[in-house]
Design a protein around this motif. Structure first.
Motif, PDB file in Angstrom:
ATOM      1  N   THR A  98       1.467  28.643  38.732  1.00 29.88           N
ATOM      2  CA  THR A  98       1.492  27.196  38.925  1.00 29.88           C
ATOM      3  C   THR A  98       2.090  26.880  40.297  1.00 29.88           C
ATOM      4  O   THR A  98       2.769  27.721  40.913  1.00 29.88           O
ATOM      5  CB  THR A  98       2.344  26.513  37.852  1.00 29.88           C
ATOM      6  N   GLU A  99       1.870  25.669  40.768  1.00 26.76           N
ATOM      7  CA  GLU A  99       2.459  25.267  42.038  1.00 26.76           C
ATOM      8  C   GLU A  99       3.982  25.307  41.956  1.00 26.76           C
ATOM      9  O   GLU A  99       4.659  25.646  42.928  1.00 26.76           O
ATOM     10  CB  GLU A  99       1.986  23.865  42.419  1.00 26.76           C
ATOM     11  N   GLU A 100       4.519  24.981  40.799  1.00 27.34           N
ATOM     12  CA  GLU A 100       5.976  25.027  40.623  1.00 27.34           C
ATOM     13  C   GLU A 100       6.500  26.455  40.729  1.00 27.34           C
ATOM     14  O   GLU A 100       7.561  26.700  41.323  1.00 27.34           O
ATOM     15  CB  GLU A 100       6.364  24.417  39.271  1.00 27.34           C
ATOM     16  N   GLU A 101       5.776  27.413  40.144  1.00 24.84           N
ATOM     17  CA  GLU A 101       6.198  28.814  40.235  1.00 24.84           C
ATOM     18  C   GLU A 101       6.151  29.310  41.671  1.00 24.84           C
ATOM     19  O   GLU A 101       7.019  30.084  42.103  1.00 24.84           O
ATOM     20  CB  GLU A 101       5.317  29.676  39.326  1.00 24.84           C
ATOM     21  N   LEU A 102       5.167  28.874  42.423  1.00 29.82           N
ATOM     22  CA  LEU A 102       5.069  29.266  43.823  1.00 29.82           C
ATOM     23  C   LEU A 102       6.182  28.611  44.648  1.00 29.82           C
ATOM     24  O   LEU A 102       6.835  29.261  45.470  1.00 29.82           O
ATOM     25  CB  LEU A 102       3.698  28.882  44.389  1.00 29.82           C
ATOM     26  N   HIS A 103       6.398  27.350  44.415  1.00 25.43           N
ATOM     27  CA  HIS A 103       7.398  26.619  45.201  1.00 25.43           C
ATOM     28  C   HIS A 103       8.811  27.133  44.933  1.00 25.43           C
ATOM     29  O   HIS A 103       9.699  27.003  45.788  1.00 25.43           O
ATOM     30  CB  HIS A 103       7.317  25.123  44.896  1.00 25.43           C
ATOM     31  N   ALA A 104       9.025  27.738  43.772  1.00 26.90           N
ATOM     32  CA  ALA A 104      10.365  28.229  43.426  1.00 26.90           C
ATOM     33  C   ALA A 104      10.859  29.299  44.383  1.00 26.90           C
ATOM     34  O   ALA A 104      12.070  29.481  44.553  1.00 26.90           O
ATOM     35  CB  ALA A 104      10.368  28.764  41.996  1.00 26.90           C
ATOM     36  N   VAL A 105       9.945  30.031  45.027  1.00 27.71           N
ATOM     37  CA  VAL A 105      10.375  31.093  45.948  1.00 27.71           C
ATOM     38  C   VAL A 105      10.501  30.578  47.379  1.00 27.71           C
ATOM     39  O   VAL A 105      10.767  31.364  48.300  1.00 27.71           O
ATOM     40  CB  VAL A 105       9.425  32.307  45.911  1.00 27.71           C
ATOM     41  N   ARG A 106      10.333  29.289  47.576  1.00 37.82           N
ATOM     42  CA  ARG A 106      10.543  28.718  48.901  1.00 37.82           C
ATOM     43  C   ARG A 106      11.935  28.086  48.955  1.00 37.82           C
ATOM     44  O   ARG A 106      12.183  27.029  48.368  1.00 37.82           O
ATOM     45  CB  ARG A 106       9.491  27.657  49.221  1.00 37.82           C
ATOM     46  N   PHE A 107      12.840  28.762  49.629  1.00 37.98           N
ATOM     47  CA  PHE A 107      14.193  28.253  49.812  1.00 37.98           C
ATOM     48  C   PHE A 107      14.704  28.757  51.148  1.00 37.98           C
ATOM     49  O   PHE A 107      14.128  29.662  51.749  1.00 37.98           O
ATOM     50  CB  PHE A 107      15.109  28.681  48.660  1.00 37.98           C
ATOM     51  N   GLU A 108      15.768  28.162  51.624  1.00 38.16           N
ATOM     52  CA  GLU A 108      16.239  28.481  52.970  1.00 38.16           C
ATOM     53  C   GLU A 108      16.998  29.792  53.004  1.00 38.16           C
ATOM     54  O   GLU A 108      17.885  30.036  52.182  1.00 38.16           O
ATOM     55  CB  GLU A 108      17.132  27.359  53.502  1.00 38.16           C
ATOM     56  N   ASP A 213      19.486  33.891  44.969  1.00 38.42           N
ATOM     57  CA  ASP A 213      19.193  33.813  46.403  1.00 38.42           C
ATOM     58  C   ASP A 213      18.391  35.012  46.870  1.00 38.42           C
ATOM     59  O   ASP A 213      18.466  35.423  48.020  1.00 38.42           O
ATOM     60  CB  ASP A 213      20.481  33.675  47.209  1.00 38.42           C
ATOM     61  N   THR A 214      17.587  35.560  45.975  1.00 36.62           N
ATOM     62  CA  THR A 214      16.576  36.547  46.342  1.00 36.62           C
ATOM     63  C   THR A 214      15.226  36.019  45.863  1.00 36.62           C
ATOM     64  O   THR A 214      15.164  35.194  44.940  1.00 36.62           O
ATOM     65  CB  THR A 214      16.817  37.921  45.698  1.00 36.62           C
ATOM     66  N   ILE A 215      14.163  36.495  46.483  1.00 37.94           N
ATOM     67  CA  ILE A 215      12.831  36.091  46.029  1.00 37.94           C
ATOM     68  C   ILE A 215      12.620  36.532  44.585  1.00 37.94           C
ATOM     69  O   ILE A 215      12.147  35.763  43.741  1.00 37.94           O
ATOM     70  CB  ILE A 215      11.741  36.691  46.940  1.00 37.94           C
ATOM     71  N   GLN A 216      12.990  37.769  44.284  1.00 36.31           N
ATOM     72  CA  GLN A 216      12.748  38.293  42.934  1.00 36.31           C
ATOM     73  C   GLN A 216      13.507  37.516  41.868  1.00 36.31           C
ATOM     74  O   GLN A 216      13.026  37.356  40.748  1.00 36.31           O
ATOM     75  CB  GLN A 216      13.112  39.783  42.878  1.00 36.31           C
ATOM     76  N   SER A 217      14.702  37.022  42.202  1.00 31.42           N
ATOM     77  CA  SER A 217      15.490  36.291  41.218  1.00 31.42           C
ATOM     78  C   SER A 217      14.848  34.961  40.831  1.00 31.42           C
ATOM     79  O   SER A 217      15.219  34.353  39.824  1.00 31.42           O
ATOM     80  CB  SER A 217      16.901  36.037  41.760  1.00 31.42           C
ATOM     81  N   ARG A 218      13.878  34.508  41.636  1.00 30.05           N
ATOM     82  CA  ARG A 218      13.239  33.226  41.392  1.00 30.05           C
ATOM     83  C   ARG A 218      11.851  33.368  40.773  1.00 30.05           C
ATOM     84  O   ARG A 218      11.142  32.368  40.599  1.00 30.05           O
ATOM     85  CB  ARG A 218      13.161  32.441  42.702  1.00 30.05           C
ATOM     86  N   LEU A 219      11.469  34.587  40.452  1.00 27.24           N
ATOM     87  CA  LEU A 219      10.195  34.798  39.752  1.00 27.24           C
ATOM     88  C   LEU A 219      10.323  34.391  38.287  1.00 27.24           C
ATOM     89  O   LEU A 219      11.432  34.343  37.737  1.00 27.24           O
ATOM     90  CB  LEU A 219       9.802  36.269  39.830  1.00 27.24           C
ATOM     91  N   PRO A 220       9.204  34.126  37.622  1.00 23.93           N
ATOM     92  CA  PRO A 220       9.265  33.839  36.180  1.00 23.93           C
ATOM     93  C   PRO A 220       9.966  34.948  35.398  1.00 23.93           C
ATOM     94  O   PRO A 220      10.607  34.685  34.381  1.00 23.93           O
ATOM     95  CB  PRO A 220       7.790  33.714  35.788  1.00 23.93           C
ATOM     96  N   ASN A 221       9.836  36.171  35.870  1.00 22.08           N
ATOM     97  CA  ASN A 221      10.527  37.312  35.272  1.00 22.08           C
ATOM     98  C   ASN A 221      11.295  38.045  36.363  1.00 22.08           C
ATOM     99  O   ASN A 221      10.729  38.890  37.063  1.00 22.08           O
ATOM    100  CB  ASN A 221       9.533  38.253  34.592  1.00 22.08           C
ATOM    101  N   PRO A 222      12.594  37.757  36.546  1.00 26.70           N
ATOM    102  CA  PRO A 222      13.359  38.354  37.640  1.00 26.70           C
ATOM    103  C   PRO A 222      13.481  39.873  37.564  1.00 26.70           C
ATOM    104  O   PRO A 222      13.759  40.515  38.572  1.00 26.70           O
ATOM    105  CB  PRO A 222      14.740  37.693  37.496  1.00 26.70           C
ATOM    106  N   GLU A 223      13.272  40.440  36.372  1.00 29.92           N
ATOM    107  CA  GLU A 223      13.374  41.896  36.232  1.00 29.92           C
ATOM    108  C   GLU A 223      12.058  42.602  36.488  1.00 29.92           C
ATOM    109  O   GLU A 223      11.959  43.834  36.377  1.00 29.92           O
ATOM    110  CB  GLU A 223      13.863  42.255  34.812  1.00 29.92           C
TER     111      GLU A 223
END
Length: 287
Positions: A98-108, A213-223
């Motif tokens: 989803t667009e929300e899932e994609l946007h979740a990995v966009r952070f500074e 504050d990692t890309i992986q931590s913001r995935l739907p499944n961080p593990e």
């Protein structure tokens, strides 16, 4: 400037999503639910080229050549996310991010030394090239195998482009660049000593957002990443050794000195760092 030449080189081998991906060879019987889910996670991870590009442009404001190259890198990396999503759209629409899932990995990302970041992403390209080669072997469906092979070749070319900028940095900054590159090289070639995969998408980049504050931590499944590497594509010690060998080989070319092990590169790092220290300053740690 390197950008004009790199543009020409990469443009000449750029693949077309409609013409170069054999969509008509799709075999539904050879795609499992488990495999399809990993494609979704990879698609979201590749979307992280967006915040990475924002970081590169911010931290390289004084380097228009490299910043221009980002137009190529960003386009091709976002295309990786797009082709994986197109695969899902065609064959597993229930798994399209989803667009929300994609946007979740966009952070500074916090500002970081440009030379160290350059080396970090060079190593990341080397590692991702090997991860995707292994993924192409693990998958059984022919179209996604072709896609992962195609992506792995892109990552190798990106690594080669970063290497060109690293050579330029050494010609400009000498031992300062060598110290930065060897420092990160030691870290990124020591993945076997760490509990988690060493790749830019799995490193902490913003203290104020810790631990997310990692890309992986913001995935739907961080593990997901560790499971993908250890249990699915089986990125074992032999494959990790291939990554280390490529990093050491390229460090040897850059520094004009042979490194057969991470320990040799670390000794060189200490030597170069000591040469930069002012008289009377403490020597670098033995870590």
């Amino acid at each position: 400037m390197l950008y004009p030449e790199l543009f020409k080189q990469l443009e000449s081998v750029r693949w077309d999503m409609d013409k170069d991906i054999p969509w008509n060879e799709f075999d539904a019987s050879r795609l499992s639910d488990e495999q399809a889910y990993t494609i979704k996670m990879n698609a979201i991870t590749e979307w992280a080229a967006l915040p990475a590009t924002e970081m590169f442009l911010r931290d390289n404001r004084d380097d228009s050549d490299f910043s221009a190259f980002m137009s190529i890198w960003f386009f091709e990396e976002q295309k990786h996310s797009l082709v994986l999503m197109e695969y899902l759209r065609r064959f597993r629409p229930d798994l399209v991010p989803t667009e929300e899932e994609l946007h979740a990995v966009r952070f500074e990302f916090e500002p970081a030394p440009a030379l160290e970041t350059l080396m970090l992403h060079f190593c990341g390209e080397v590692r991702l090239n090997h991860w995707y080669r292994r993924a192409a072997e693990w998958h059984t469906e022919p179209v996604i195998r072709k896609i992962y092979t195609t992506l792995s070749q892109d990552e190798a070319r990106h690594g080669g482009a970063y290497l060109r900028y690293m050579k330029r940095a050494i010609s400009r900054f000498g031992n300062e660049a060598k110290a930065a590159f060897s420092k990160v090289g030691v870290l990124m070639a020591s993945a076997r000593r760490t509990a988690q995969a060493l790749h830019p998408t799995n490193l902490h980049v913003n203290k104020s957002l810790f631990p997310r504050d990692t890309i992986q931590s913001r995935l739907p499944n961080p593990e997901w990443l560790e499971h993908w590497l250890d249990k699915q594509i089986n990125f074992d010690a032999a494959w990790e050794s291939k990554v280390v060998e490529r990093i050491l080989h390229n460090m040897s070319l850059l520094m004009d000195r042979s490194f057969k092990s991470v320990q040799e590169l670390n000794r060189y790092r200490k030597e170069i760092t000591a040469s930069l220290a002012p008289a009377g300053a403490p020597l670098p740690s033995a870590a």
